[in-house]
Design a protein around this motif. Structure first.
Motif, PDB file in Angstrom:
ATOM      1  N   LEU A  74       0.833  -1.209   0.000  1.00 27.38           N
ATOM      2  CA  LEU A  74       0.000   0.000   0.000  1.00 27.38           C
ATOM      3  C   LEU A  74       0.864   1.253   0.000  1.00 27.38           C
ATOM      4  O   LEU A  74       0.521   2.255  -0.646  1.00 27.38           O
ATOM      5  CB  LEU A  74      -0.925  -0.013   1.222  1.00 27.38           C
ATOM      6  N   GLU A  75       1.994   1.204   0.698  1.00 27.20           N
ATOM      7  CA  GLU A  75       2.879   2.364   0.734  1.00 27.20           C
ATOM      8  C   GLU A  75       3.470   2.642  -0.645  1.00 27.20           C
ATOM      9  O   GLU A  75       3.628   3.813  -1.039  1.00 27.20           O
ATOM     10  CB  GLU A  75       3.994   2.122   1.755  1.00 27.20           C
ATOM     11  N   ARG A  76       3.798   1.576  -1.388  1.00 27.63           N
ATOM     12  CA  ARG A  76       4.292   1.776  -2.754  1.00 27.63           C
ATOM     13  C   ARG A  76       3.196   2.411  -3.625  1.00 27.63           C
ATOM     14  O   ARG A  76       3.471   3.301  -4.439  1.00 27.63           O
ATOM     15  CB  ARG A  76       4.747   0.448  -3.353  1.00 27.63           C
ATOM     16  N   HIS A  77       1.971   1.950  -3.432  1.00 28.13           N
ATOM     17  CA  HIS A  77       0.849   2.509  -4.194  1.00 28.13           C
ATOM     18  C   HIS A  77       0.651   3.981  -3.851  1.00 28.13           C
ATOM     19  O   HIS A  77       0.441   4.814  -4.752  1.00 28.13           O
ATOM     20  CB  HIS A  77      -0.419   1.713  -3.885  1.00 28.13           C
ATOM     21  N   VAL A  78       0.722   4.312  -2.574  1.00 31.82           N
ATOM     22  CA  VAL A  78       0.562   5.707  -2.154  1.00 31.82           C
ATOM     23  C   VAL A  78       1.724   6.545  -2.682  1.00 31.82           C
ATOM     24  O   VAL A  78       1.535   7.700  -3.095  1.00 31.82           O
ATOM     25  CB  VAL A  78       0.473   5.795  -0.618  1.00 31.82           C
ATOM     26  N   GLY A  79       2.934   5.961  -2.681  1.00 31.79           N
ATOM     27  CA  GLY A  79       4.071   6.692  -3.212  1.00 31.79           C
ATOM     28  C   GLY A  79       3.896   7.041  -4.682  1.00 31.79           C
ATOM     29  O   GLY A  79       4.294   8.129  -5.138  1.00 31.79           O
ATOM     30  N   GLU A  80       3.302   6.107  -5.430  1.00 36.86           N
ATOM     31  CA  GLU A  80       3.039   6.387  -6.842  1.00 36.86           C
ATOM     32  C   GLU A  80       1.997   7.490  -7.004  1.00 36.86           C
ATOM     33  O   GLU A  80       1.994   8.220  -7.995  1.00 36.86           O
ATOM     34  CB  GLU A  80       2.556   5.103  -7.534  1.00 36.86           C
ATOM     35  N   GLU A  81       1.109   7.593  -6.009  1.00 37.39           N
ATOM     36  CA  GLU A  81       0.070   8.618  -6.080  1.00 37.39           C
ATOM     37  C   GLU A  81       0.536   9.974  -5.553  1.00 37.39           C
ATOM     38  O   GLU A  81      -0.203  10.955  -5.653  1.00 37.39           O
ATOM     39  CB  GLU A  81      -1.159   8.175  -5.282  1.00 37.39           C
ATOM     40  N   GLN A  82       1.731  10.016  -4.977  1.00 34.32           N
ATOM     41  CA  GLN A  82       2.214  11.286  -4.439  1.00 34.32           C
ATOM     42  C   GLN A  82       2.391  12.331  -5.538  1.00 34.32           C
ATOM     43  O   GLN A  82       2.160  13.525  -5.321  1.00 34.32           O
ATOM     44  CB  GLN A  82       3.549  11.078  -3.705  1.00 34.32           C
ATOM     45  N   SER A  83       2.804  11.868  -6.730  1.00 30.94           N
ATOM     46  CA  SER A  83       2.925  12.814  -7.843  1.00 30.94           C
ATOM     47  C   SER A  83       1.557  13.384  -8.203  1.00 30.94           C
ATOM     48  O   SER A  83       1.438  14.576  -8.542  1.00 30.94           O
ATOM     49  CB  SER A  83       3.545  12.111  -9.057  1.00 30.94           C
ATOM     50  N   GLN A  84       0.522  12.513  -8.111  1.00 28.12           N
ATOM     51  CA  GLN A  84      -0.827  13.005  -8.339  1.00 28.12           C
ATOM     52  C   GLN A  84      -1.213  14.032  -7.278  1.00 28.12           C
ATOM     53  O   GLN A  84      -1.907  15.007  -7.568  1.00 28.12           O
ATOM     54  CB  GLN A  84      -1.818  11.845  -8.325  1.00 28.12           C
ATOM     55  N   LYS A  85      -0.759  13.776  -6.051  1.00 30.89           N
ATOM     56  CA  LYS A  85      -1.057  14.726  -4.980  1.00 30.89           C
ATOM     57  C   LYS A  85      -0.467  16.099  -5.303  1.00 30.89           C
ATOM     58  O   LYS A  85      -1.111  17.138  -5.094  1.00 30.89           O
ATOM     59  CB  LYS A  85      -0.499  14.214  -3.664  1.00 30.89           C
ATOM     60  N   GLN A  86       0.779  16.109  -5.823  1.00 38.21           N
ATOM     61  CA  GLN A  86       1.401  17.384  -6.153  1.00 38.21           C
ATOM     62  C   GLN A  86       0.621  18.095  -7.255  1.00 38.21           C
ATOM     63  O   GLN A  86       0.408  19.321  -7.190  1.00 38.21           O
ATOM     64  CB  GLN A  86       2.855  17.135  -6.601  1.00 38.21           C
ATOM     65  N   ALA A  87       0.182  17.316  -8.247  1.00 40.48           N
ATOM     66  CA  ALA A  87      -0.596  17.933  -9.329  1.00 40.48           C
ATOM     67  C   ALA A  87      -1.928  18.453  -8.813  1.00 40.48           C
ATOM     68  O   ALA A  87      -2.386  19.543  -9.189  1.00 40.48           O
ATOM     69  CB  ALA A  87      -0.825  16.905 -10.443  1.00 40.48           C
ATOM     70  N   LEU A  88      -2.553  17.659  -7.908  1.00 41.88           N
ATOM     71  CA  LEU A  88      -3.821  18.088  -7.332  1.00 41.88           C
ATOM     72  C   LEU A  88      -3.644  19.332  -6.463  1.00 41.88           C
ATOM     73  O   LEU A  88      -4.498  20.224  -6.442  1.00 41.88           O
ATOM     74  CB  LEU A  88      -4.427  16.950  -6.512  1.00 41.88           C
ATOM     75  N   ALA A  89      -2.531  19.370  -5.729  1.00 41.21           N
ATOM     76  CA  ALA A  89      -2.256  20.539  -4.903  1.00 41.21           C
ATOM     77  C   ALA A  89      -2.078  21.779  -5.780  1.00 41.21           C
ATOM     78  O   ALA A  89      -2.571  22.872  -5.461  1.00 41.21           O
ATOM     79  CB  ALA A  89      -1.024  20.302  -4.053  1.00 41.21           C
ATOM     80  N   ALA A  90      -1.369  21.605  -6.902  1.00 37.52           N
ATOM     81  CA  ALA A  90      -1.188  22.730  -7.809  1.00 37.52           C
ATOM     82  C   ALA A  90      -2.523  23.157  -8.415  1.00 37.52           C
ATOM     83  O   ALA A  90      -2.811  24.356  -8.570  1.00 37.52           O
ATOM     84  CB  ALA A  90      -0.210  22.334  -8.920  1.00 37.52           C
TER      85      ALA A  90
END
Length: 313
Positions: free
Chosen positions: A152-168
């Motif tokens: 799950l942590e690997r999956h969340v890590g892959e989604e962190q880039s999405q988080k940055q885009a969503l934050a922007a």
């Protein structure tokens, strides 16, 4: 690893402060905004709050990772205090239960008997095996949860880039106010909120897995300490059991030696043959009765109550 986790926590906590300031600023703007801007500002506040919740869940997961890695001694000590208090309550309940559930055999006969040692050794051996199995089960469950956590942590890590885009994207919405197309703005905000909530749920799942893994590992350590204590008691009980068995063997050997000594002694006494046979029989019978009583005392123990002695007599 511990240093990296602490640095990660420090960075997330700084981001949380920035998120809180952003939410406060937007709330103040919404309080004094025009009616036409209220809906857009409310959407911006929801996005900012979603970012704040995500960062809070992320720092909670990082703190649990730090505890699991052994870098948060304060949390570990708090867990140990709770464990100690729970153990004290359990011991008080066990003591009261044992004081009320004494069996007649325990009251009637000494705990130092061979049968008591054998029963105690067999019981402790069973408890020791159960504790070892419980410890292994806890560690196996912790290992399985660790694999789930890592995946799950690997999956969340892959989604962190999405988080940055969503934050922007959220930041652009915060700055832009009304966009050229309200429909596109609402759709983008809804998508951003949905993704942030999903990431937040994943972070909560990670923190929960961390707690469960830590609890299972601590449970395994508790079982290990308990099994070591039970093993020491089991060895002591086995030692007492062997000692009781040796006393029986020594008693039998003493009877054999005394029998030979009686024969030699009677051959030196000038008595008629019939008298020698009678005296030898009485002496042997006395020695054998005493030996049997001694062996019975070793096996069953001495009665602790006068009424029991009278009943046996």
């Amino acid at each position: 690893e511990i240093h990296a986790l602490r640095e990660r926590i420090r960075q997330i906590e700084a981001q949380i402060k920035a998120d809180e300031a952003k939410v406060k600023q937007l709330t103040a703007q919404a309080a004094s905004a025009k009616e036409g801007d209220q809906e857009n500002l409310q959407t911006q506040i929801e996005l900012a709050q979603a970012e704040l919740a995500l960062d809070q869940d992320e720092v909670a997961d990082a703190q649990e990772d730090l505890v699991r890695a052994g870098g948060d001694e304060r949390s570990r000590l708090q867990r140990l205090v709770k464990e100690h208090e729970s153990a004290q309550h359990a011991n008080e309940g066990t003591t009261q239960s044992n004081s009320r559930s004494s069996s007649p055999a325990d009251v009637a006969f000494s705990q130092g008997s061979l049968l008591a040692h054998w029963s105690n050794w067999r019981t402790l051996a069973g408890h020791w095996a159960q504790l070892l199995q419980a410890k292994q089960d806890a560690l196996n469950k912790a290992a399985a949860l660790s694999r789930n956590h890592d995946a799950l942590e690997r999956h969340v890590g892959e989604e962190q880039s999405q988080k940055q885009a969503l934050a922007a994207q959220a930041a652009s919405l915060l700055k832009a106010g009304k966009t050229e197309s309200d429909a596109n703005s609402k759709q983008a905000a809804a998508s951003a909120l949905s993704s942030l909530h999903r990431l937040s749920a994943d972070e909560k799942s990670l923190a929960d897995l961390d707690k469960r893994i830590q609890d299972l590992r601590e449970l395994g350590a508790i079982y290990d300490r308990w099994s070591a204590s039970v093993e020491r008691r089991e060895r002591a009980s086995l030692h007492d059991l062997i000692k009781s068995a040796l006393w029986i063997i020594l008693t039998v050997l003493a009877v054999v030696v005394l029998d030979r000594l009686i024969d030699r002694s009677l051959t030196r006494i000038t008595l008629e043959h019939k008298q020698q046979i009678t005296l030898r029989g009485i002496t042997r019978f006395t020695v054998q009765v005493l030996a049997v009583l001694a062996i019975l005392l070793v096996i069953f123990g001495s009665p602790n109550q006068v009424s029991t002695i009278l009943g046996l007599a």
